[in-house]
Design a protein around this motif. Sequence first.
Motif, mmCIF file in Angstrom:
data_model
loop_
_atom_site.group_PDB
_atom_site.id
_atom_site.type_symbol
_atom_site.label_atom_id
_atom_site.label_comp_id
_atom_site.label_asym_id
_atom_site.label_seq_id
_atom_site.Cartn_x
_atom_site.Cartn_y
_atom_site.Cartn_z
ATOM 1 N N ASP A 1 -7.023 -19.859 2.008
ATOM 2 C CA ASP A 1 -7.773 -18.703 1.540
ATOM 3 C C ASP A 1 -6.978 -17.423 1.785
ATOM 4 O OD1 ASP A 1 -9.612 -16.670 1.100
ATOM 5 O OD2 ASP A 1 -11.291 -17.764 1.935
ATOM 6 N N ARG A 2 -6.625 -17.217 3.039
ATOM 7 C CA ARG A 2 -5.937 -15.978 3.399
ATOM 8 C C ARG A 2 -4.514 -15.939 2.868
ATOM 9 N NH1 ARG A 2 -8.123 -14.849 9.601
ATOM 10 N NH2 ARG A 2 -10.336 -14.711 8.999
ATOM 11 N N GLY A 3 -3.849 -17.088 2.851
ATOM 12 C CA GLY A 3 -2.485 -17.121 2.335
ATOM 13 C C GLY A 3 -2.406 -16.776 0.863
ATOM 14 N N SER A 4 -3.363 -17.278 0.061
ATOM 15 C CA SER A 4 -3.361 -16.973 -1.371
ATOM 16 C C SER A 4 -3.620 -15.493 -1.610
ATOM 17 C CB SER A 4 -4.410 -17.827 -2.098
ATOM 18 O OG SER A 4 -5.722 -17.530 -1.644
ATOM 19 N N ILE A 5 -4.514 -14.895 -0.815
ATOM 20 C CA ILE A 5 -4.793 -13.465 -0.956
ATOM 21 C C ILE A 5 -3.563 -12.642 -0.607
ATOM 22 C CG2 ILE A 5 -6.150 -11.542 -0.033
ATOM 23 C CD1 ILE A 5 -8.448 -13.542 0.354
ATOM 24 N N LEU A 6 -2.899 -12.999 0.481
ATOM 25 C CA LEU A 6 -1.706 -12.255 0.895
ATOM 26 C C LEU A 6 -0.601 -12.355 -0.155
ATOM 27 C CD1 LEU A 6 -1.552 -13.155 4.696
ATOM 28 C CD2 LEU A 6 -2.357 -11.037 3.663
ATOM 29 N N LEU A 7 -0.462 -13.521 -0.789
ATOM 30 C CA LEU A 7 0.540 -13.665 -1.842
ATOM 31 C C LEU A 7 0.237 -12.759 -3.022
ATOM 32 C CD1 LEU A 7 1.195 -17.532 -1.900
ATOM 33 C CD2 LEU A 7 2.895 -15.745 -1.474
ATOM 34 N N VAL A 8 -1.041 -12.736 -3.452
ATOM 35 C CA VAL A 8 -1.411 -11.889 -4.587
ATOM 36 C C VAL A 8 -1.239 -10.412 -4.238
ATOM 37 C CG1 VAL A 8 -3.259 -11.216 -6.152
ATOM 38 C CG2 VAL A 8 -3.013 -13.599 -5.503
ATOM 39 N N VAL A 9 -1.647 -10.041 -3.026
ATOM 40 C CA VAL A 9 -1.514 -8.646 -2.604
ATOM 41 C C VAL A 9 -0.042 -8.235 -2.571
ATOM 42 C CG1 VAL A 9 -1.782 -7.082 -0.628
ATOM 43 C CG2 VAL A 9 -3.680 -8.540 -1.345
ATOM 44 N N TYR A 10 0.817 -9.115 -2.080
ATOM 45 C CA TYR A 10 2.247 -8.781 -2.018
ATOM 46 C C TYR A 10 2.838 -8.587 -3.409
ATOM 47 C CZ TYR A 10 7.237 -9.129 -1.110
ATOM 48 O OH TYR A 10 8.583 -8.870 -1.077
ATOM 49 N N THR A 11 2.554 -9.508 -4.325
ATOM 50 C CA THR A 11 3.105 -9.373 -5.683
ATOM 51 C C THR A 11 2.507 -8.160 -6.395
ATOM 52 O OG1 THR A 11 1.433 -10.943 -6.483
ATOM 53 C CG2 THR A 11 3.585 -11.826 -5.944
ATOM 54 N N ALA A 12 1.193 -7.922 -6.208
ATOM 55 C CA ALA A 12 0.540 -6.786 -6.877
ATOM 56 C C ALA A 12 1.093 -5.459 -6.366
ATOM 57 C CB ALA A 12 -0.971 -6.851 -6.671
ATOM 58 N N PHE A 13 1.218 -5.340 -5.041
ATOM 59 C CA PHE A 13 1.701 -4.078 -4.486
ATOM 60 C C PHE A 13 3.202 -3.906 -4.693
ATOM 61 C CE2 PHE A 13 -2.407 -3.604 -2.642
ATOM 62 C CZ PHE A 13 -2.548 -2.239 -2.440
ATOM 63 N N SER A 14 3.937 -5.002 -4.779
ATOM 64 C CA SER A 14 5.364 -4.880 -5.104
ATOM 65 C C SER A 14 5.538 -4.236 -6.471
ATOM 66 C CB SER A 14 6.028 -6.261 -5.087
ATOM 67 O OG SER A 14 6.101 -6.785 -3.784
ATOM 68 N N ALA A 15 4.785 -4.748 -7.461
ATOM 69 C CA ALA A 15 4.862 -4.171 -8.806
ATOM 70 C C ALA A 15 4.384 -2.726 -8.808
ATOM 71 C CB ALA A 15 4.029 -5.013 -9.774
ATOM 72 N N ALA A 16 3.304 -2.452 -8.048
ATOM 73 C CA ALA A 16 2.766 -1.089 -8.015
ATOM 74 C C ALA A 16 3.742 -0.116 -7.356
ATOM 75 C CB ALA A 16 1.433 -1.082 -7.268
ATOM 76 N N VAL A 17 4.404 -0.551 -6.279
ATOM 77 C CA VAL A 17 5.373 0.309 -5.598
ATOM 78 C C VAL A 17 6.541 0.624 -6.518
ATOM 79 C CG1 VAL A 17 7.092 0.340 -3.738
ATOM 80 C CG2 VAL A 17 4.741 -0.372 -3.262
ATOM 81 N N LEU A 18 7.011 -0.381 -7.259
ATOM 82 C CA LEU A 18 8.113 -0.158 -8.200
ATOM 83 C C LEU A 18 7.712 0.811 -9.315
ATOM 84 C CD1 LEU A 18 9.489 -3.815 -8.497
ATOM 85 C CD2 LEU A 18 10.474 -1.901 -7.208
ATOM 86 N N GLN A 19 6.376 0.913 -9.563
ATOM 87 C CA GLN A 19 5.868 1.852 -10.570
ATOM 88 C C GLN A 19 5.482 3.199 -9.972
ATOM 89 O OE1 GLN A 19 2.605 -0.261 -12.383
ATOM 90 N NE2 GLN A 19 3.920 -1.912 -13.145
ATOM 91 N N GLY A 20 5.756 3.406 -8.669
ATOM 92 C CA GLY A 20 5.473 4.688 -8.030
ATOM 93 C C GLY A 20 4.072 4.826 -7.468
ATOM 94 N N LEU A 21 3.540 3.748 -6.881
ATOM 95 C CA LEU A 21 2.166 3.753 -6.385
ATOM 96 C C LEU A 21 1.900 4.890 -5.415
ATOM 97 C CD1 LEU A 21 -0.642 2.463 -5.783
ATOM 98 C CD2 LEU A 21 0.501 1.060 -4.055
ATOM 99 N N TRP A 22 2.753 5.024 -4.387
ATOM 100 C CA TRP A 22 2.443 5.976 -3.307
ATOM 101 C C TRP A 22 2.581 7.424 -3.742
ATOM 102 C CZ3 TRP A 22 -0.483 3.474 -0.506
ATOM 103 C CH2 TRP A 22 -0.220 2.160 -0.107
ATOM 104 N N HIS A 23 3.251 7.667 -4.876
ATOM 105 C CA HIS A 23 3.276 9.022 -5.426
ATOM 106 C C HIS A 23 1.965 9.335 -6.146
ATOM 107 C CE1 HIS A 23 7.475 9.512 -4.405
ATOM 108 N NE2 HIS A 23 7.770 8.366 -5.002
ATOM 109 N N GLN A 24 1.229 8.277 -6.542
ATOM 110 C CA GLN A 24 -0.039 8.462 -7.245
ATOM 111 C C GLN A 24 -1.235 8.427 -6.300
ATOM 112 O OE1 GLN A 24 -0.310 5.514 -10.459
ATOM 113 N NE2 GLN A 24 1.906 5.252 -10.356
#
Length: 331
Positions: A200-223
């Motif tokens: 349960d927790r491992g699948s969530i952490l994997l999705v969160v990592y891939t989602a935030f990786s893409a978001a960071v590359l798109q400038g998440l923390w500037h938004q």
Amino acid sequence: MRRFLPDGFTLSLIATVLLASFLPCRGAAAQVFEVLTDAAIALLFFLHGAKLSRDAVVAGMTNWRLHLTVLASTFVLFPLLGLLLKPVLSPLVSPDLYLGILFLCTLPSTVQSSIAFTSIARGNVPAAIVSASASSLLGIFITPLLVGLVIAGTGQGSLSWHSVGVIVLQLFVPFVAGQVAQRWIGGWVRRHAALLTYVDRGSILLVVYTAFSAAVLQGLWHQLPLPILAGLIVANIVLLAVALLVTRYGARALGFGTEDEITIVFCGSKKSLASGVPMAKVLFAGHPLGLIVLPIMLFHQVQLMTCAVLARRYAMRKESDVVGARLARDR
């Protein structure tokens, strides 16, 4: 004060977001993580199907009024709150973050924590098992439809039936396969409940990592400046507080006893991170996924801390009622 501190899973989520912020996956590595994530989610719902006891379902199905109340809170009350509170809460956050809040409102209830808090509070545990499990299963179909209505109402895109098919294939089919396999592996899965927790927790952490990786590359923390993040926390607290008040006093108005009230409160006011993150990955492929997932992550922590305190207060009240009844009987 320990109950107000983040648990181990929350700390893992924070560490995952930090890892994605400083070491985001990209290119071929991102594709590998996508495959691993899909496999982990399918395994998670397969194990959920194998774990859910048919005997427990039969035992709790008779309380149909309670189950309808929980489902109405999950799939009717919450979406209405998200829409009705929008004029008040949307100025606190960005449009993409509020879309994440609306998505949060369409999600099914949690399973493990709803049952755990109901047990701690001494509520109707068999009914909680049925209500939480039914909510999780029905959410595979209801959540995409509600998201389609919400997105259409905001003008921020539309829902394709292909997305619904992908969710059914990724979540429902493994669940059914787990139910079929329960005859052979159900006992083993229930005896090794920690395995389901890790998946349960491992699948969530994997999705969160891939989602935030893409978001960071798109400038998440500037938004996402600090005032907007604080506004998101306030919006989550308001949403949960209203849901808890409505479920609590609504259960009493409908004539439910204390044990059933406890079940309605804990099953009807919670939202599933385990279901929400993989659904967001499919339903919001064209949106900044990190901003869609962030409200669910924060709501998860807020609901855990709040419900931990509330469950203990319910348990203490029941203990005092029992003591009072014994004293009255002795007199």
